[in-house]
Design a protein around this motif. Structure first.
Motif, PDB file in Angstrom:
ATOM      1  N   ALA A  79      78.278 -47.072  -8.060  1.00 33.49           N
ATOM      2  CA  ALA A  79      78.308 -48.468  -7.631  1.00 33.49           C
ATOM      3  C   ALA A  79      78.912 -49.369  -8.706  1.00 33.49           C
ATOM      4  N   ALA A  80      78.594 -49.095  -9.961  1.00 31.90           N
ATOM      5  CA  ALA A  80      79.093 -49.924 -11.063  1.00 31.90           C
ATOM      6  C   ALA A  80      80.618 -49.879 -11.163  1.00 31.90           C
ATOM      7  N   TYR A  81      81.205 -48.734 -10.785  1.00 36.10           N
ATOM      8  CA  TYR A  81      82.650 -48.574 -10.908  1.00 36.10           C
ATOM      9  C   TYR A  81      83.364 -48.620  -9.558  1.00 36.10           C
ATOM     10  N   GLY A  82      82.632 -48.997  -8.519  1.00 38.07           N
ATOM     11  CA  GLY A  82      83.233 -49.211  -7.216  1.00 38.07           C
ATOM     12  C   GLY A  82      83.783 -47.967  -6.558  1.00 38.07           C
ATOM     13  N   ILE A  83      83.091 -46.840  -6.727  1.00 44.07           N
ATOM     14  CA  ILE A  83      83.533 -45.591  -6.107  1.00 44.07           C
ATOM     15  C   ILE A  83      82.392 -44.967  -5.312  1.00 44.07           C
ATOM     16  N   VAL A 212      81.975 -52.398 -18.523  1.00 44.95           N
ATOM     17  CA  VAL A 212      81.287 -52.321 -17.228  1.00 44.95           C
ATOM     18  C   VAL A 212      79.807 -52.004 -17.381  1.00 44.95           C
ATOM     19  N   SER A 213      79.483 -51.052 -18.232  1.00 47.32           N
ATOM     20  CA  SER A 213      78.097 -50.584 -18.349  1.00 47.32           C
ATOM     21  C   SER A 213      77.366 -51.119 -19.570  1.00 47.32           C
ATOM     22  N   GLY A 214      78.084 -51.740 -20.484  1.00 43.10           N
ATOM     23  CA  GLY A 214      77.446 -52.315 -21.661  1.00 43.10           C
ATOM     24  C   GLY A 214      77.027 -51.310 -22.715  1.00 43.10           C
ATOM     25  N   LEU A 237      77.238 -40.211 -17.318  1.00 44.70           N
ATOM     26  CA  LEU A 237      77.624 -40.505 -15.933  1.00 44.70           C
ATOM     27  C   LEU A 237      78.548 -41.726 -15.816  1.00 44.70           C
ATOM     28  N   PRO A 238      78.313 -42.807 -16.576  1.00 41.59           N
ATOM     29  CA  PRO A 238      79.293 -43.901 -16.534  1.00 41.59           C
ATOM     30  C   PRO A 238      80.685 -43.468 -16.993  1.00 41.59           C
ATOM     31  N   TYR A 239      80.745 -42.535 -17.934  1.00 39.40           N
ATOM     32  CA  TYR A 239      82.045 -42.039 -18.388  1.00 39.40           C
ATOM     33  C   TYR A 239      82.734 -41.216 -17.309  1.00 39.40           C
ATOM     34  N   VAL A 240      81.958 -40.426 -16.579  1.00 35.03           N
ATOM     35  CA  VAL A 240      82.513 -39.665 -15.450  1.00 35.03           C
ATOM     36  C   VAL A 240      83.062 -40.637 -14.408  1.00 35.03           C
ATOM     37  N   ALA A 241      82.263 -41.648 -14.079  1.00 39.98           N
ATOM     38  CA  ALA A 241      82.675 -42.636 -13.076  1.00 39.98           C
ATOM     39  C   ALA A 241      83.924 -43.391 -13.527  1.00 39.98           C
ATOM     40  N   ALA A 242      83.985 -43.759 -14.802  1.00 40.63           N
ATOM     41  CA  ALA A 242      85.139 -44.489 -15.328  1.00 40.63           C
ATOM     42  C   ALA A 242      86.401 -43.643 -15.274  1.00 40.63           C
TER      43      ALA A 242
END
Length: 319
Positions: A79-83, A212-214, A237-242
């Motif tokens: 959700a944070a990365y819009g995917i 995005v994730s701080g 996980l934020p890195y995967v999403a990015a």
């Protein structure tokens, strides 16, 4: 009334410009009727551990199915990365089917993350630290680049052009990838953690994830922290999403294809890397085809992405 007409004209113009610039939506599903060939290295690695691809797939699927907290973390990162979360799931499933076995419990990844803080790691080749290596004059063109993604892309290009497989100042450099040469200080592996990220990819995504994730920015001079980030599911996980977000944007902005509805394609790019160069190559091919009056070539999944699309109904059931 005049104001209303101007507004309508403005909206019509915007819609026209958007339509002219709109990317071609790539539908879900596989382009290839049969799975493309699986690399021999992946097959040999799987055979060496007395298992099968199917068994490895079932193991990672069970990890996702049995851990509601993990699924929640995936949904939050997506959700944070819009995917769609299926893009993250596809990357995880592909990596653990064709790369390494998944651990049975998420907690094991946290334990591994802590273990990376207990030993001194370095990013180096032949006793030359990466922080010293990128100060060589060949990297001068990258000095003014501030964004982490562009900076490490620039440095990788310099490596490929000026050092890879060449002799520079009497020193020979291996004909291997930048990431494999400098960023694997821990045994032979090059990727780690739940998302099987490599350190170079993490360094590239550092600024986007910070924005995005701080999360704190990564420092190439602190390899232990980089590895902890890769191994800790809450951080990785934020890195995967990015990484996936970057691939989707590259194909849309460069090649003119919207691949956001096809997790097999994003999984393919997660596997092979370098989405910008691949998008540019696809655009060049389609420009050639257009000039020759030939139909355009759509993005295609590899063996890894093919599995993700083939299992999509089952993966969707997780959410």
């Amino acid at each position: 009334m005049k104001k209303l007409i101007l507004v309508i004209l403005g909206l019509t113009l915007a819609a026209t410009l958007f339509a002219a610039d709109a990317a071609t939506l790539v539908p879900p599903g596989n382009h290839n009727a049969e799975q493309p060939d699986i690399p021999g290295a992946s097959s040999r690695r799987t055979q060496a551990t007395n298992t099968t691809f199917q068994a490895k797939y079932r193991k990672v699927y069970a990890l996702l199915q049995n851990d509601a907290d993990l699924r929640g973390k995936i949904k939050k990162a997506a959700a944070a990365y819009g995917i769609d979360p299926l893009h993250i799931v596809g990357a995880i499933v592909g990596e653990h089917t064709y790369n390494v076995d998944a651990y049975d419990r998420l907690q094991t990844y946290y334990v591994k993350a802590i273990s990376y803080l207990s030993s001194k790691l370095s990013f180096a080749y032949d006793d030359e630290d990466i922080t010293d290596f990128v100060q060589r004059p060949e990297f001068k063109k990258c000095a003014g680049v501030s964004d982490s993604y562009d900076l490490w892309e620039c440095r990788e290009q310099v490596w490929n052009h000026s050092f890879r497989g060449k002799s520079v100042g009497g020193e020979s450099f291996p004909d291997d990838r930048f990431g494999a040469t400098f960023f694997q200080p821990y045994y032979a592996g090059q990727t780690f953690g739940l998302g099987q990220l490599n350190p170079l990819t993490a360094l590239q995504m550092s600024d986007l994830v910070h924005k995005v994730s701080g999360l704190p920015k990564l420092d190439v001079a602190d390899p232990n922290s980089v590895y902890k980030t890769i191994m800790d599911p809450d951080l990785t996980l934020p890195y995967v999403a990015a990484t996936i977000r970057k691939s989707i944007d590259a194909y849309k902005n460069i090649a003119g294809f919207d691949i956001s509805d096809n997790p097999g394609l994003t999984a393919t790019l997660y596997n092979v890397g370098n989405p910008e160069q691949r998008a540019e190559a696809l655009k060049a091919e389609n420009d050639r085809r257009s000039a020759a009056g030939e139909p355009e070539k759509l993005p295609e999944e590899n063996y890894y992405g093919w599995l993700v699309n083939d299992k999509l109904t089952e993966l969707k059931a997780l959410f």
